[in-house]
Design an enzyme around this catalytic site. Structure first.
Site, PDB file in Angstrom:
ATOM      1  N   SER A 145       0.846  -1.188   0.000  1.00 38.04           N
ATOM      2  CA  SER A 145       0.000   0.000   0.000  1.00 38.04           C
ATOM      3  C   SER A 145       0.882   1.238   0.000  1.00 38.04           C
ATOM      4  O   SER A 145       1.956   1.247   0.611  1.00 38.04           O
ATOM      5  CB  SER A 145      -0.904   0.020   1.234  1.00 38.04           C
ATOM      6  OG  SER A 145      -1.580   1.264   1.350  1.00 38.04           O
ATOM      7  N   TYR A 158      -2.784  -0.240  10.252  1.00 45.07           N
ATOM      8  CA  TYR A 158      -2.665  -0.600   8.836  1.00 45.07           C
ATOM      9  C   TYR A 158      -1.347  -0.099   8.268  1.00 45.07           C
ATOM     10  O   TYR A 158      -0.628  -0.819   7.571  1.00 45.07           O
ATOM     11  CB  TYR A 158      -3.843  -0.008   8.059  1.00 45.07           C
ATOM     12  CG  TYR A 158      -3.849  -0.330   6.586  1.00 45.07           C
ATOM     13  CD1 TYR A 158      -4.363  -1.535   6.119  1.00 45.07           C
ATOM     14  CD2 TYR A 158      -3.345   0.577   5.657  1.00 45.07           C
ATOM     15  CE1 TYR A 158      -4.377  -1.831   4.758  1.00 45.07           C
ATOM     16  CE2 TYR A 158      -3.348   0.289   4.300  1.00 45.07           C
ATOM     17  CZ  TYR A 158      -3.869  -0.917   3.855  1.00 45.07           C
ATOM     18  OH  TYR A 158      -3.864  -1.208   2.509  1.00 45.07           O
ATOM     19  N   LYS A 162       1.673  -2.431   6.639  1.00 45.26           N
ATOM     20  CA  LYS A 162       2.095  -2.328   5.243  1.00 45.26           C
ATOM     21  C   LYS A 162       3.534  -1.817   5.125  1.00 45.26           C
ATOM     22  O   LYS A 162       4.237  -2.171   4.162  1.00 45.26           O
ATOM     23  CB  LYS A 162       1.138  -1.429   4.466  1.00 45.26           C
ATOM     24  CG  LYS A 162      -0.260  -2.025   4.291  1.00 45.26           C
ATOM     25  CD  LYS A 162      -0.236  -3.322   3.480  1.00 45.26           C
ATOM     26  CE  LYS A 162      -1.641  -3.823   3.178  1.00 45.26           C
ATOM     27  NZ  LYS A 162      -1.646  -5.044   2.327  1.00 45.26           N
TER      28      LYS A 162
END
Length: 281
Positions: A145, A158, A162
């Site tokens: 990401s 998150y 990532k």
């Protein structure tokens, strides 16, 4: 169309998170290239529906219920795929949003890291050794990401997952060059704004104009795989690649220039960042 050397008819592609979104689109493209495909996802109607849809399109597709946070499930996935044929592509695509900032509950953090990071670690440790030991081309693709690079404030769990996935895939790529001379490769897919199941989960029922479809992301991925790219950076209909690169260079400059952390969003750096982004316009 030219393909990556590991995309060969008669071999097997394994795609985690294959029941929807980018994973489902990738499974369809691998199947169209003549590969057998094993889609892995959490057990349920979505996985079964994906298998039925892809099979109805004429692809040889098998569904394997899998929780990527479980090494035992990944080992079972490997056994199921090996029973079909030689595995040449592993796409570690399963992921989830964290759903909170730094002080989100421990359960949120653990589930996010176990899915987004440990899922890829399990896939690498379970699948890649046999690829190294073999003599055929192979590839592992990890879906990362842009948030793992620029780290926008908000979904901290998150972002951390990532960012760690980026480091993992970079290290894997280096090791594979050293051990196989590039016969087996690793690649980091970096999607832009993409209309997927995660987008729908936020209450968006139709593809926003700014977003790419999952199929567009996978088309771009296939093109860049064929060129041997490690970083497969995807634009979208709102942000072009040049803008992404400038943002990422600014983020890297926080360390080199000793700016405040996440300076792009820091009030003391707002005007400098705006001027930097305007350079060349």
């Amino acid at each position: 169309m030219t393909y990556h050397p590991a995309i060969v008819p008669g071999t097997v592609a394994v795609v985690t998170g294959g029941a929807s979104g980018i994973g489902l689109a990738a499974a369809r493209r691998f199947g169209a290239a003549g590969m057998s495909v094993v889609i892995a996802d959490l057990p349920g109607e979505a996985l079964q529906a994906a298998q039925e849809t892809l099979s109805a399109d004429g692809h040889q597709v098998f569904a394997q219920p899998t929780d990527v946070s479980s090494r035992a499930d990944i080992e079972a996935l490997k056994r199921a795929a090996e029973a079909i044929g030689p595995i040449s592509i592993v796409m570690s695509n399963a992921g989830r949003e964290g759903g909170g900032g730094l002080f989100a509950g421990e359960a949120v953090w653990r589930k996010t890291l176990e899915t987004n990071l440990w899922g890829a670690i399990h896939c690498a440790q379970v699948f890649v050794p046999d690829m190294i030991a073999g003599d055929a081309p192979g590839a592992m693709i990890c879906t990362g990401s842009k948030q793992g690079i620029t780290l926008p404030p908000g979904d901290t769990a998150y972002n951390v997952s990532k960012a760690a996935l980026k480091a993992l895939t970079e290290s894997l790529s280096h090791d594979l060059v050293q051990q196989t001379g590039g016969r087996v490769s690793a690649h980091l897919l970096i999607p832009g704004f993409t209309f997927t199941g995660l987008t729908r989960a936020k209450g968006v029922s139709e593809k926003p104009d700014a977003a790419w479809s999952a199929e567009q992301v996978v088309d771009h991925m296939m093109e860049r795989l064929a060129e041997g790219d490690f970083y497969i950076l995807c634009p979208d209909n709102e942000v072009d690649t040049a803008t992404d690169r400038k943002r990422m260079l600014w983020a890297a400059g926080d360390v080199a220039e000793n700016r405040p952390a996440l300076s792009r969003w820091h009030p003391d750096c707002a005007e400098a960042f705006k001027a930097y982004m305007a350079e060349g316009d």
